[in-house]
Design a protein around this motif. Structure first.
Motif, mmCIF file in Angstrom:
data_model
loop_
_atom_site.group_PDB
_atom_site.id
_atom_site.type_symbol
_atom_site.label_atom_id
_atom_site.label_comp_id
_atom_site.label_asym_id
_atom_site.label_seq_id
_atom_site.Cartn_x
_atom_site.Cartn_y
_atom_site.Cartn_z
ATOM 1 N N GLY A 122 8.258 -4.688 3.014
ATOM 2 C CA GLY A 122 6.683 -4.659 3.515
ATOM 3 C C GLY A 122 5.619 -5.039 2.419
ATOM 4 N N PHE A 123 6.232 -5.591 1.216
ATOM 5 C CA PHE A 123 5.281 -6.179 0.074
ATOM 6 C C PHE A 123 4.777 -7.423 0.492
ATOM 7 C CE2 PHE A 123 8.014 -2.980 -2.341
ATOM 8 C CZ PHE A 123 7.199 -2.765 -3.257
ATOM 9 N N LYS A 124 3.516 -7.495 0.219
ATOM 10 C CA LYS A 124 2.702 -9.048 0.226
ATOM 11 C C LYS A 124 2.307 -9.512 -1.173
ATOM 12 C CE LYS A 124 2.483 -8.356 4.888
ATOM 13 N NZ LYS A 124 3.768 -8.657 5.712
ATOM 14 N N LYS A 182 -1.126 1.734 -4.296
ATOM 15 C CA LYS A 182 -0.165 0.793 -4.389
ATOM 16 C C LYS A 182 1.272 0.850 -5.283
ATOM 17 C CE LYS A 182 -2.401 -2.925 -6.621
ATOM 18 N NZ LYS A 182 -2.985 -4.369 -6.396
ATOM 19 N N VAL A 183 2.020 0.272 -4.591
ATOM 20 C CA VAL A 183 3.353 -0.303 -5.413
ATOM 21 C C VAL A 183 3.360 -1.587 -5.615
ATOM 22 C CG1 VAL A 183 6.131 0.106 -5.490
ATOM 23 C CG2 VAL A 183 4.619 1.818 -4.295
ATOM 24 N N PRO A 205 0.942 -1.116 -0.080
ATOM 25 C CA PRO A 205 0.018 -0.002 0.073
ATOM 26 C C PRO A 205 0.738 1.313 -0.082
ATOM 27 C CG PRO A 205 -0.691 -1.589 1.724
ATOM 28 C CD PRO A 205 0.571 -2.092 0.915
ATOM 29 N N LEU A 206 0.523 2.257 -0.641
ATOM 30 C CA LEU A 206 1.083 3.428 -0.840
ATOM 31 C C LEU A 206 0.790 4.587 0.106
ATOM 32 C CD1 LEU A 206 3.440 4.585 -2.446
ATOM 33 C CD2 LEU A 206 1.973 5.645 -4.035
ATOM 34 N N ALA A 255 14.392 2.924 -4.024
ATOM 35 C CA ALA A 255 14.198 4.205 -4.900
ATOM 36 C C ALA A 255 12.885 4.059 -5.974
ATOM 37 C CB ALA A 255 15.620 4.157 -5.714
ATOM 38 N N ALA A 256 12.552 3.040 -6.271
ATOM 39 C CA ALA A 256 11.377 3.009 -7.127
ATOM 40 C C ALA A 256 10.121 3.530 -6.086
ATOM 41 C CB ALA A 256 11.199 1.646 -7.756
ATOM 42 N N CYS A 257 10.129 2.913 -5.077
ATOM 43 C CA CYS A 257 9.057 3.427 -4.169
ATOM 44 C C CYS A 257 8.925 4.993 -3.745
ATOM 45 C CB CYS A 257 9.225 2.484 -2.703
ATOM 46 S SG CYS A 257 8.738 0.740 -2.881
ATOM 47 N N ASN A 258 10.249 5.347 -3.596
ATOM 48 C CA ASN A 258 10.376 6.876 -3.263
ATOM 49 C C ASN A 258 9.900 7.739 -4.454
ATOM 50 O OD1 ASN A 258 11.327 6.257 -0.897
ATOM 51 N ND2 ASN A 258 13.510 6.617 -1.631
ATOM 52 N N GLY A 259 10.266 6.918 -5.915
ATOM 53 C CA GLY A 259 9.554 7.659 -7.030
ATOM 54 C C GLY A 259 8.107 7.563 -7.157
ATOM 55 N N ALA A 260 7.682 6.548 -6.463
ATOM 56 C CA ALA A 260 6.000 6.384 -6.724
ATOM 57 C C ALA A 260 5.387 7.707 -5.555
ATOM 58 C CB ALA A 260 5.662 5.138 -5.947
#
Length: 188
Positions: A153-155, A136-137, A14-15, A116-121
């Motif tokens: 924390g991904f599921k 979400k990511v 979840p984002l 880094a990809a999550c931060n971009g999101a």
């Protein structure tokens, strides 16, 4: 008999992060162009982490990322390119989809690249127009990636990407090209 069928699970997070992930010491992130020559060296390192992979270098990556509004980020450690990730907002699905990813190792750099990809999101989400949203990511998970994304924390999500391997060269064994040996991304 020449076909093998497998699948890769979609994992998501979840984002709802309040703050960006803090990058490990020595790492920094900046935009990178798909034709940057450093990508070829990174591809050489990254391609050794898997038995099989779709080509991701300066000959193929510009085309692969030209079919959407991909955000490409270079992940540098002490000034040297150690990771690269291409991600895209899928607003219809309300998700930030991590696609092409290359890393020099399957440990710290892999985790830093996903961070880094999550931060971009988060950055993309902050600039959305009213009525648009990202919830979400998401990432296609391979066995090599699974440990890093679970720690972040991904599921597992309720989706699987099908994989079909058609063996064209009889000199190759099914074991050599088994789906679990592949690095595949959501845009392959």
């Amino acid at each position: 008999p020449a076909l093998q069928i497998g699948s890769f699970p979609l994992w998501s997070m979840p984002l709802v992060m309040e703050e960006k992930f803090k990058m490990p010491p020595g790492y920094h992130v900046k935009p990178i162009n798909a034709s940057d020559q450093q990508i070829d060296s990174l591809w050489e390192e990254s391609s050794k982490l898997y038995g099989c992979s779709v080509l991701r270098n300066t000959l193929s990556l510009p085309w692969k990322t030209s079919h959407g509004n991909y955000q490409l980020s270079g992940i540098y450690k002490n000034g040297e390119l150690k990771g690269m990730v291409a991600a895209v907002a899928k607003l219809k699905d309300k998700q930030w989809l991590i696609c092409d990813m290359m890393t020099s190792d399957a440990d710290e750099t892999l985790t830093a690249t996903i961070q880094a990809a999550c931060n971009g999101a988060l950055e993309y989400k902050a600039a959305l127009k009213p009525g648009e949203e990202l919830q979400k990511v998401a990432i296609l998970s391979t066995p090599l990636i699974e440990r890093s994304i679970a720690l972040l924390g991904f599921k597992k999500d309720n989706y699987k990407f099908p994989m079909l391997v058609h063996l064209l060269d009889p000199a190759l064994t099914k074991k050599q090209v088994a789906p679990e040996r592949w690095y595949a991304s959501a845009n392959d």
